[in-house]
Design a protein around this motif. Structure first.
Motif, PDB file in Angstrom:
ATOM      1  N   ILE A  74      27.611 -56.613   6.322  1.00 25.37           N
ATOM      2  CA  ILE A  74      27.740 -57.474   7.501  1.00 25.37           C
ATOM      3  C   ILE A  74      28.893 -58.458   7.298  1.00 25.37           C
ATOM      4  N   ALA A  75      28.960 -59.055   6.101  1.00 23.18           N
ATOM      5  CA  ALA A  75      29.979 -60.065   5.802  1.00 23.18           C
ATOM      6  C   ALA A  75      31.393 -59.494   5.781  1.00 23.18           C
ATOM      7  N   SER A  76      31.512 -58.157   5.742  1.00 25.25           N
ATOM      8  CA  SER A  76      32.845 -57.547   5.716  1.00 25.25           C
ATOM      9  C   SER A  76      33.561 -57.637   7.063  1.00 25.25           C
ATOM     10  N   GLY A  77      32.839 -58.026   8.114  1.00 30.40           N
ATOM     11  CA  GLY A  77      33.457 -58.080   9.449  1.00 30.40           C
ATOM     12  C   GLY A  77      32.926 -59.232  10.268  1.00 30.40           C
ATOM     13  N   ASP A 172      30.974 -50.485   6.284  1.00 28.70           N
ATOM     14  CA  ASP A 172      30.129 -49.326   6.571  1.00 28.70           C
ATOM     15  C   ASP A 172      30.957 -48.140   7.043  1.00 28.70           C
ATOM     16  N   LYS A 173      31.968 -48.404   7.858  1.00 26.03           N
ATOM     17  CA  LYS A 173      32.788 -47.294   8.364  1.00 26.03           C
ATOM     18  C   LYS A 173      33.457 -46.555   7.203  1.00 26.03           C
ATOM     19  N   ARG A 174      33.966 -47.289   6.232  1.00 34.31           N
ATOM     20  CA  ARG A 174      34.621 -46.660   5.077  1.00 34.31           C
ATOM     21  C   ARG A 174      33.607 -45.902   4.212  1.00 34.31           C
ATOM     22  N   LEU A 175      32.464 -46.528   3.982  1.00 32.48           N
ATOM     23  CA  LEU A 175      31.460 -45.900   3.127  1.00 32.48           C
ATOM     24  C   LEU A 175      30.849 -44.689   3.810  1.00 32.48           C
ATOM     25  N   TYR A 176      30.633 -44.761   5.122  1.00 31.06           N
ATOM     26  CA  TYR A 176      30.058 -43.640   5.876  1.00 31.06           C
ATOM     27  C   TYR A 176      30.928 -42.399   5.730  1.00 31.06           C
ATOM     28  N   ALA A 177      32.234 -42.576   5.848  1.00 32.45           N
ATOM     29  CA  ALA A 177      33.151 -41.439   5.726  1.00 32.45           C
ATOM     30  C   ALA A 177      33.070 -40.804   4.342  1.00 32.45           C
ATOM     31  N   LEU A 178      32.890 -41.632   3.309  1.00 32.58           N
ATOM     32  CA  LEU A 178      32.760 -41.107   1.946  1.00 32.58           C
ATOM     33  C   LEU A 178      31.445 -40.354   1.756  1.00 32.58           C
ATOM     34  N   ARG A 179      30.366 -40.911   2.275  1.00 30.13           N
ATOM     35  CA  ARG A 179      29.058 -40.278   2.112  1.00 30.13           C
ATOM     36  C   ARG A 179      29.050 -38.886   2.718  1.00 30.13           C
ATOM     37  N   PRO A 189      18.636 -45.855   0.855  1.00 30.37           N
ATOM     38  CA  PRO A 189      19.224 -47.205   0.849  1.00 30.37           C
ATOM     39  C   PRO A 189      20.558 -47.277   1.600  1.00 30.37           C
ATOM     40  N   LEU A 190      21.347 -46.206   1.509  1.00 27.71           N
ATOM     41  CA  LEU A 190      22.648 -46.205   2.180  1.00 27.71           C
ATOM     42  C   LEU A 190      22.505 -45.957   3.682  1.00 27.71           C
ATOM     43  N   ILE A 191      21.560 -45.110   4.076  1.00 24.55           N
ATOM     44  CA  ILE A 191      21.293 -44.918   5.510  1.00 24.55           C
ATOM     45  C   ILE A 191      20.827 -46.233   6.118  1.00 24.55           C
ATOM     46  N   ALA A 192      19.857 -46.870   5.468  1.00 24.80           N
ATOM     47  CA  ALA A 192      19.272 -48.098   6.005  1.00 24.80           C
ATOM     48  C   ALA A 192      20.300 -49.212   6.109  1.00 24.80           C
ATOM     49  N   SER A 193      21.096 -49.407   5.062  1.00 25.47           N
ATOM     50  CA  SER A 193      22.089 -50.490   5.098  1.00 25.47           C
ATOM     51  C   SER A 193      23.181 -50.179   6.111  1.00 25.47           C
ATOM     52  N   SER A 194      23.509 -48.898   6.293  1.00 22.20           N
ATOM     53  CA  SER A 194      24.518 -48.513   7.279  1.00 22.20           C
ATOM     54  C   SER A 194      24.066 -48.862   8.695  1.00 22.20           C
ATOM     55  N   ALA A 229      12.016 -45.762   7.837  1.00 20.09           N
ATOM     56  CA  ALA A 229      11.578 -46.717   8.858  1.00 20.09           C
ATOM     57  C   ALA A 229      11.099 -48.020   8.220  1.00 20.09           C
ATOM     58  N   GLN A 230      10.289 -47.902   7.174  1.00 17.26           N
ATOM     59  CA  GLN A 230       9.784 -49.103   6.502  1.00 17.26           C
ATOM     60  C   GLN A 230      10.926 -49.926   5.900  1.00 17.26           C
ATOM     61  N   THR A 231      11.912 -49.242   5.321  1.00  8.21           N
ATOM     62  CA  THR A 231      13.057 -49.937   4.724  1.00  8.21           C
ATOM     63  C   THR A 231      13.846 -50.690   5.791  1.00  8.21           C
ATOM     64  N   MET A 232      14.092 -50.057   6.923  1.00  6.48           N
ATOM     65  CA  MET A 232      14.884 -50.704   7.971  1.00  6.48           C
ATOM     66  C   MET A 232      14.119 -51.837   8.645  1.00  6.48           C
ATOM     67  N   VAL A 233      12.835 -51.668   8.847  1.00  3.53           N
ATOM     68  CA  VAL A 233      12.036 -52.755   9.420  1.00  3.53           C
ATOM     69  C   VAL A 233      12.059 -53.969   8.487  1.00  3.53           C
ATOM     70  N   ALA A 234      11.958 -53.731   7.176  1.00  3.34           N
ATOM     71  CA  ALA A 234      12.022 -54.830   6.213  1.00  3.34           C
ATOM     72  C   ALA A 234      13.380 -55.522   6.249  1.00  3.34           C
TER      73      ALA A 234
END
Length: 435
Positions: A74-77, A172-179, A189-194, A229-234
């Protein structure tokens, strides 16, 4: 953001961070924030972040690490704010599926109750459709809005569906392309944070997640979908965003239309008080969830579909973005209908294969830069559980020409069955997840 030390010396080393996660250790908060920031700045190389992503896939992250990763992204933008609107804001995010046009009727339905719905959406890739691609079937409609245009539309009509700005969570845009090219897409963890970095940066007060499982879903396994779902809700709850999730089945395509223009037609049918039962059921369930989080728990959402309020909001929303809600939608020039080979019951229509079939017709894209064909897609005439007679239409392929039909039919081989016994009813909404 983690600053470099005097003289341009970086405070951490990417290799140390990679090793820590590779060996199953917890990455310290300041090191993890630095890793995301340094990757965004270009100091951490793609190969290093790819190695880190693989370590996360193999060894996971604890709740606090995922929170820190999300906050760093989030802080990246930039961060948006809807505080000056004077009304509650609530958004919905779906993890994607086949025939999933729910955002189209849902946003105006919820907005018709005086709630602002800032729906920042994306485009399809592979077998899953994209909301913006569907709406671009409407003549004149545009996806790109400035922040001022978005706010003005939310004040006036209450709902906006548009492209997310490039300033939201650029890490996220940069990391998404790499994933996508390193076999690490499935890391929860990467899906949820994305997903959550973009939604939290968007600035909505509340968020409802539609987390799908099954054949046509990103998460095939129910238990992994529940974990996501639980990870994203948290994550949402920890960030002060009221967040809930519904776990919904994607074994069979949603509704009867798979494509772009045909999914818009089906969405308008729902807004007119009709439409397929499963699309109506999920639209109503998500609307109730969103309105409850927005402080409207007693809203009669079915009445808003019946009496035209939701349709009026849809028409205002489409016009505000340059579209003509009365213009004819693109229709296929060529069609091919598959018929039932025998009497019996439709026992299966596998969502993934039907999504691939529509994609091969041109309704989706293999690469982000590919164009989609608005008239391409598949119209289902029956759903699992329906009784059919030999020779009765099961589904129809459509497009601007017939050159893509053969490959689409290849994808659909073995994707459907007609048998002697009707399948049992399966719940569309399996579970609700809340903090």
């Amino acid at each position: 953001m983690t600053a470099t030390q005097p003289g341009g010396v970086e405070p951490f080393d990417a290799v140390d961070v990679i090793r820590a996660k590779r060996d199953g250790a917890r990455v310290p908060e300041d090191a993890l924030r630095w890793m995301v920031d340094a990757f965004t700045r270009g100091y951490v190389a793609d190969a290093q972040m790819a190695a880190f992503a693989m370590a996360v896939l193999l060894n996971g992250m604890d709740r606090d690490e995922i929170r820190v990763m999300t906050e760093a992204m989030i802080a990246s933008g930039e961060r948006m704010s809807f505080a000056d609107l004077g009304k509650p804001t609530v958004d919905k995010h779906s993890t994607g599926g086949v025939g999933d046009k729910i955002t189209l009727p849902l946003a105006p339905l919820v907005a018709s109750f005086g709630v602002a719905v800032p729906q920042l959406s994306g485009r399809g890739l592979g077998h899953t459709g994209g909301t913006l691609d569907k709406l671009e079937s409407i003549p004149g409609w545009r996806a790109a809005l400035s922040n001022d245009e978005m706010l003005a539309q939310l004040r006036d009509g209450g709902a906006v569906i548009c492209a997310a700005g490039v300033g939201l969570a650029p890490a996220d845009k940069r990391l998404y392309a790499l994933r996508d090219v390193t076999g690490t897409v499935e890391a929860i963890p990467l899906i949820a944070s994305s997903i959550m970095s973009k939604k939290i940066a968007e600035g909505t007060d509340a968020l409802v997640l539609d987390v799908k499982f099954g054949s046509g879903a990103f998460m095939k396994d129910f238990e992994r979908a529940r974990e996501l779902a639980q990870t994203m809700v948290a994550l949402g709850t920890d960030s002060g965003v009221r967040t809930t999730a519904l776990l919904t089945s994607m074994e069979t395509p949603l509704g009867l239309a798979i494509g772009n223009a045909n999914e818009v037609r089906e969405s308008v049918e729902v807004l007119a008080g009709g439409g397929p039962a499963d699309v109506v059921e999920l639209t109503v369930a998500l609307a109730r969830e969103m309105l409850a989080l927005a402080g409207r728990p007693d809203a009669d959402v079915e009445a808003a579909l019946r009496d035209g309020r939701a349709m009026d909001t849809w028409r205002r929303m489409i016009r505000a973005q340059g579209g003509d809600p009365d213009a004819p939608l693109p229709a296929p020039v060529e069609t091919h209908t598959v018929l039932a080979p025998r009497d019996g019951f439709v026992t299966r229509m596998a969502a993934y294969e039907f999504g691939v079939g529509a994609w091969r017709l041109g309704a989706g894209r293999a690469r982000a830069e590919d164009a989609v064909l608005p008239s391409a897609g598949i119209d289902l005439h029956v759903k699992p559980g329906d009784r059919v007679a030999a020779g009765q239409p099961l589904f129809t392929l459509g497009g601007p020409d017939d050159t893509r039909f053969a490959r689409a039919l290849e994808a659909l081989e073995g994707a459907w069955d007609v048998g002697d016994d009707a399948p049992g009813d399966a719940a569309l909404v399996r579970e609700r997840i809340a903090a």
